[in-house]
Each structure stands twice: as C-alpha cells, then as structure tokens.
Design a protein around this motif. Structure first.
Motif, PDB file in Angstrom:
ATOM      1  N   ASP A  52      26.842  31.021  21.037  1.00  0.00           N
ATOM      2  CA  ASP A  52      25.706  30.655  21.898  1.00  0.00           C
ATOM      3  C   ASP A  52      24.476  30.285  21.076  1.00  0.00           C
ATOM      4  N   LEU A  53      24.252  31.009  19.986  1.00  0.00           N
ATOM      5  CA  LEU A  53      23.098  30.719  19.123  1.00  0.00           C
ATOM      6  C   LEU A  53      23.196  29.309  18.563  1.00  0.00           C
ATOM      7  N   ARG A  54      24.337  28.988  17.977  1.00  0.00           N
ATOM      8  CA  ARG A  54      24.515  27.664  17.372  1.00  0.00           C
ATOM      9  C   ARG A  54      24.408  26.556  18.430  1.00  0.00           C
ATOM     10  N   ARG A  55      25.057  26.768  19.580  1.00  0.00           N
ATOM     11  CA  ARG A  55      25.063  25.728  20.618  1.00  0.00           C
ATOM     12  C   ARG A  55      23.671  25.536  21.227  1.00  0.00           C
ATOM     13  N   ALA A  56      22.939  26.628  21.405  1.00  0.00           N
ATOM     14  CA  ALA A  56      21.588  26.518  21.983  1.00  0.00           C
ATOM     15  C   ALA A  56      20.676  25.711  21.073  1.00  0.00           C
ATOM     16  N   LEU A  57      20.801  25.908  19.766  1.00  0.00           N
ATOM     17  CA  LEU A  57      19.989  25.139  18.824  1.00  0.00           C
ATOM     18  C   LEU A  57      20.380  23.660  18.850  1.00  0.00           C
ATOM     19  N   LEU A  58      21.674  23.392  18.944  1.00  0.00           N
ATOM     20  CA  LEU A  58      22.132  22.006  18.993  1.00  0.00           C
ATOM     21  C   LEU A  58      21.732  21.327  20.300  1.00  0.00           C
ATOM     22  N   SER A  90      24.482  37.985   9.312  1.00  0.00           N
ATOM     23  CA  SER A  90      23.784  38.234   8.052  1.00  0.00           C
ATOM     24  C   SER A  90      22.605  37.295   7.853  1.00  0.00           C
ATOM     25  N   ALA A  91      21.695  37.714   6.969  1.00  0.00           N
ATOM     26  CA  ALA A  91      20.534  36.888   6.631  1.00  0.00           C
ATOM     27  C   ALA A  91      20.977  35.566   6.014  1.00  0.00           C
ATOM     28  N   GLU A  92      22.011  35.597   5.170  1.00  0.00           N
ATOM     29  CA  GLU A  92      22.487  34.381   4.518  1.00  0.00           C
ATOM     30  C   GLU A  92      23.014  33.373   5.536  1.00  0.00           C
ATOM     31  N   ARG A  96      21.406  29.639   6.389  1.00  0.00           N
ATOM     32  CA  ARG A  96      22.227  28.422   6.307  1.00  0.00           C
ATOM     33  C   ARG A  96      22.176  27.642   7.615  1.00  0.00           C
ATOM     34  N   LEU A  97      22.158  28.374   8.739  1.00  0.00           N
ATOM     35  CA  LEU A  97      22.095  27.718  10.049  1.00  0.00           C
ATOM     36  C   LEU A  97      20.755  27.013  10.256  1.00  0.00           C
ATOM     37  N   PHE A  98      19.660  27.726  10.002  1.00  0.00           N
ATOM     38  CA  PHE A  98      18.342  27.138  10.255  1.00  0.00           C
ATOM     39  C   PHE A  98      18.004  26.007   9.279  1.00  0.00           C
ATOM     40  N   ALA A 120      14.874  35.283   4.384  1.00  0.00           N
ATOM     41  CA  ALA A 120      15.926  34.296   4.113  1.00  0.00           C
ATOM     42  C   ALA A 120      15.667  32.986   4.879  1.00  0.00           C
ATOM     43  N   ILE A 121      15.312  33.095   6.161  1.00  0.00           N
ATOM     44  CA  ILE A 121      15.075  31.895   6.984  1.00  0.00           C
ATOM     45  C   ILE A 121      13.852  31.133   6.493  1.00  0.00           C
ATOM     46  N   TYR A 122      12.861  31.870   5.983  1.00  0.00           N
ATOM     47  CA  TYR A 122      11.599  31.284   5.533  1.00  0.00           C
ATOM     48  C   TYR A 122      11.795  30.271   4.390  1.00  0.00           C
ATOM     49  N   GLN A 123      12.924  30.340   3.711  1.00  0.00           N
ATOM     50  CA  GLN A 123      13.190  29.367   2.647  1.00  0.00           C
ATOM     51  C   GLN A 123      13.318  27.954   3.209  1.00  0.00           C
ATOM     52  N   HIS A 124      13.584  27.841   4.525  1.00  0.00           N
ATOM     53  CA  HIS A 124      13.813  26.520   5.128  1.00  0.00           C
ATOM     54  C   HIS A 124      12.878  26.220   6.298  1.00  0.00           C
ATOM     55  N   ILE A 125      12.159  27.231   6.809  1.00  0.00           N
ATOM     56  CA  ILE A 125      11.285  27.064   7.969  1.00  0.00           C
ATOM     57  C   ILE A 125       9.859  27.441   7.580  1.00  0.00           C
TER      58      ILE A 125
END
Length: 531
Positions: A52-58, A90-92, A96-98, A120-125
């Motif tokens: 659900d997380l992946r699909r909601a973002l897509l 996991s944080a990793e 990777r997702l974000f 971890a997410i802050y590396q990309h957002i």
C-alpha cells in the motif's frame, strides 16, 4: 498549484492502540479552516501495508507524506502485513523507496523512535521530521496539528516545525524536544532544529521518598541549564514509559544514580543500572554511571555490587552537602570521573560486624543451583516459605473459599499457587489449572468471545462435553450464561469439589469487561457462602 498531502496510518492488531483517527481528523479540520485551504489536497490511507505504501506514492505522487503509527527504533517503521499484524520496514528500504520520488518535499514520521528512519530518508528528501524517542499519543496529535496549521497559513516547513514544538509547550506537554527536523536547507543540517546543548543525562532514583526525590530535583534544576536532563517525572500520560526509559538510557552520556537505604532495594533502579551497563558495553562506554550515596554507608549487595563496586562514587550526608555534590557532578560530567579519593570512600563505609564463623573459600558452592527465574519446583531447596503460605495452604482445605494471590512480578505468586494446588489434591479435590498466558488478543476481543472460550476451555480441561452453544441461547447476559454453565452443568457433571486455579489473570486488566469478569468471580464466592 495544489499540494498533495498523503496521510498514511498503521496500527497493527498486535501493537498498542493509538488515536490515529483523531490525528487525521484534526489535521483535516485545521487545513479546511485555513486561509490557504484551496492549496492543499488530503489523501488518507488506513491500515497501510508495504504494498500500500509503494502504490500510494505511485498513484498520488504527493509533495508531503505523513506517517502516523508505531516506530520500532533500529528495526524500522511498523506497517501491517496481510493478517493485520506488525511488519517492520527498515530505514534502508525507506530511503531507497523515497529516492524514487524527487517530487516529495517533506516526510513526517509521527512515530516513536523514528529519527533513524528520518536520517536515512533525509539523504534524498529536503525536509524529514522524526522522533528521537517515544512520544505520547496526545503529544503526537498536538505536534501534527500545530505543524499543518502553520502550513495552512502559508508558513514554511521550518516554521511549521517550530509551531508544532511550540504547541507542545503551550499545552504544557514536556515533549517539545522529541521532534527532530532534518533539512538540507539548514546550515547545521544533522542536528535537531530545536537543539539542546551539553550532554544527555539520565537521573535514576527512588520516587516519593526522602531524601531521594528532593535531591534528584535539585540536581535536575542545577544541570538543566547546560545539559539535556531526563527524569521520569517528564513522562506524560499515554507514553509507553518502559520503551521511553530504555531509549533515554541508551541515548544518555551519563546515568546519575542516587543510592539510599530505599533505592538499593528498588527493582526499577537496579534495572536502569543494568541497562546502562549493557549499553555502555555496546556503545563505547556510554552512558557512564555516576553513583551517589545518599547517607548510605553499607557495602553494596549483589547484584548492585557487581555493577558499582569498581566505580568511583560521591557521598551526600545531608542538605549541607548538596552544593558540593552538584559541583562534583558537574566536574564528573566535564572530566568523566568523580573526584572522591578511594581512601576516603573506604573510610565512609560502615562494615558489618564480622562473624565468628570462618569465611568460606571461593570454591564453596551449593551442589546444584537453579536458574533464578520462573516458577520454582515443588521440592526446590531455594523456596522460602512466608507467613502467607501457611494461611493459603490451610484455607484450601476448606470448601467454598476464594484465595487471591496479589503482588508484583517475580515474587513467587505462581510458585505459591503450585503449592496450593498440591495441597488441594492431597485433600482429594479435583484441580483445574488455567494459565491466562495462553489467551491471545482474539480471545479477549469482547466479553462474549472471552466468556464462551472460558467455558469451553473448562469443559475441555475437565474432559466434559462442550455444551456452550446450548447455554448461550438463553436471553440473559453473558455473565449469567457463564455462571449457569458452571453451576448447573459443569459442577453437576463432576459431583465433587473443584478447585479452579487461574494464573496470569492480569491479562484481563486491560479489557473493557474486566469489572464484569471479576465481579462474576466475586458473585461465585458469595454464592458459596449462602449454600
């Protein structure tokens, strides 16, 4: 341009209940009344699984992603699996997702111990908010409302973060230092936006006794201006306190432990010392333990002796020593050592009068030791009888009696129960033992489910035909159905005295029908007195 806010919520059935519905409702209400409400679109997703997380973002490609639920520290964020139970991400994996969604401007992880995932997410957002420890349900809601109220008024994300923290201060909720903002637009980007200077200090003491609590509060007042000091009086209602204590000790640089004639026997103080020692072995000697004796001059007994005998300690005798003690602690925090010489320490101790018996050699040990946990064997040589044992053993020989065994964990309740049941069997009574640890959450979902399974359980253990469905057809309350099933069916089938023993009944304490169940047991006791 309309910004999409994706609100994700997960509260698996095997985790503690959160007011996620209230949090989402308050966020929506705040944005709907804001002057820039047309600039935001809210999308809500409940009981979120990994897919659900992946699909909601897509599907929605949001600018802001807000997660409400549980965090599991190094294990990750807690989502749900297909059975509705917890599944950690996991944080990793989150990072990777974000990384695949550059349009996302801000991620809010409104969950306990989520700072690691935020990092971890802050590396990309550009903006990520997490929590550096456990956060209470009410605090999480108030922070979120303050944050989105500010965005709805046209303020920046940095301002929104500050408004969220300020909301906690205004409500006198002592958790405004829990939220952490990671931002690529802040010069010192790897620290919390609202940062405390100095060291992190945990004060361990025995509550509600003198001089422990007054001294602890004076130390708190003296050190708080320069350091981030945690004391258990800062825990607000609704916070998972055991998890918060562990997290605070894990993050602390120093653990100041106050040792008096009261606290040396405190299970909580001992647990906090044990945690600190374990974390220090795992984390480059942090936290360092700073023991303080409060007018206590006896040698430490095991297990405190194993933790503290090799550590320098400070001594406080009365109020006149408070200023010197605080000075010593400040010096210790600066230099990582208490300054009282070892010779003076030995002189302060009051040694017990030596016995006329010679001391045993170190090799002298009992022939067979038992693991010091769990229920003790009936023939254990280490079981210590108490006055209450004799009362219980003589009472069980009578008919129509109820025995309640109450006390904290690990004090021998189950061991005493086993001895009572042995005495009952010796008095030719039929014994039925029910261990409530075998009950799952589904068994405690409602009073009807619980009482039906309770009756079926008794039938099965006594090898009597299960006729629960028949007795449940009566148009009476569930309590009356259960009572009739036991009195008019089970006892008549047995035609002999029955001892019903229930262990770990505290599992029922958190259910909404606890009063009904224990009231039923009292009614059974009263009925035996009238017959």
């Amino acid at each position: 341009m309309v910004k999409k806010i994706l609100l994700l919520s997960a509260n698996p059935t095997d985790t503690s209940k959160l007011r996620l519905d209230l949090e989402v409702r308050e966020i929506q209400a705040g944005l709907e009344r804001s002057k820039r409400r047309e600039e935001f679109e809210i999308i809500s997703k409940w009981a979120v699984r990994v897919d659900d997380l992946r699909r909601a973002l897509l599907d929605h490609d949001p600018e802001i992603v807000h997660f409400s639920g549980h965090g599991d520290g190094s294990q990750g964020l807690v989502l749900e699996n297909n059975s509705g139970q917890m599944q950690s991400v996991s944080a990793e994996a989150l990072a990777r997702l974000f990384k695949l969604f550059p349009k996302v401007e801000c991620v809010v992880l409104n969950a306990c111990y989520s700072e690691m995932q935020a990092e971890a997410i802050y590396q990309h957002i550009n903006y990520v908010i997490g929590m550096n420890t456990a956060i209470g349900d009410n605090a999480a809601i108030k922070f979120a409302v303050g944050f989105y109220d500010a965005l709805g008024a046209g303020r920046s994300i940095e301002d929104g973060f500050e408004f969220g923290c300020a909301s906690l201060d205004l409500e006198k909720i002592p958790e405004s230092s829990t939220p952490v903002l990671k931002s690529k637009n802040i010069k010192n980007k790897n620290v919390t936006f609202k940062e405390s200077t100095g060291k992190r200090i945990f004060i361990s003491y025995k509550r509600d006794v003198n001089p422990d609590e007054p001294v602890a509060l004076q130390i708190l007042q003296a050190l708080s201006s320069q350091h981030q000091v945690f004391i258990d009086q800062n825990i607000s209602v609704g916070t998972p306190w055991a998890e918060m204590i562990e997290a605070e000790i894990r993050q602390a640089d120093f653990l100041i432990v106050l040792l008096s004639e009261h606290s040396v026997h405190s299970e909580m103080v001992e647990t906090e010392i044990r945690m600190a020692q374990r974390f220090a072995q795992e984390q480059s000697r942090k936290p360092a333990i700073l023991p303080v004796r409060l007018a206590y001059r006896q040698p430490f007994q095991y297990p405190l002796s194993a933790y503290l005998n090799r550590i320098n300690w400070a001594y406080w005798n009365d109020e006149q020593d408070t200023a010197d003690l605080i000075a010593q602690l400040k010096q210790a925090i600066y230099s990582n050592d208490l300054s009282l010489p070892r010779k003076n320490q030995v002189d302060l101790l009051t040694l017990d009068k030596s016995s006329d018996l010679p001391r045993p050699f170190p090799s002298a040990q009992p022939g067979a030791l038992e693991i010091p946990e769990g229920t003790m064997k009936l023939k254990s040589a280490f079981y210590i009888e108490r006055r209450a044992d004799n009362i219980a053993l003589s009472t069980i020989a009578q008919e129509g009696v109820t025995i309640s065994i109450k006390g904290p964990r690990q004090v021998g309740k189950s061991s005493l129960l086993n001895r009572i049941l042995k005495a009952a069997r010796e008095n030719s009574k039929r014994v039925l033992f029910l261990d409530f640890q075998l009950l799952g959450k589904a068994d405690l979902a409602s009073d009807e489910i619980f009482l039906r399974r309770f009756c079926s359980w008794i039938s099965e253990e006594l090898d009597i035909e299960d006729r629960v469905d028949e007795y449940w057809r009566k148009k009476i309350s569930h309590i009356q159905r259960c009572t009739r099933y036991i009195s008019r069916y089970i006892l008549k089938e047995l035609n002999s005295p029955l001892v019903l023993a229930m262990d770990e009944v505290d599992k029922v304490f958190d259910t909404p029908f606890r009063n009904d169940f224990f009231g039923m047991l009292r009614n059974w006791h009263n009925l035996t007195l009238t017959k």
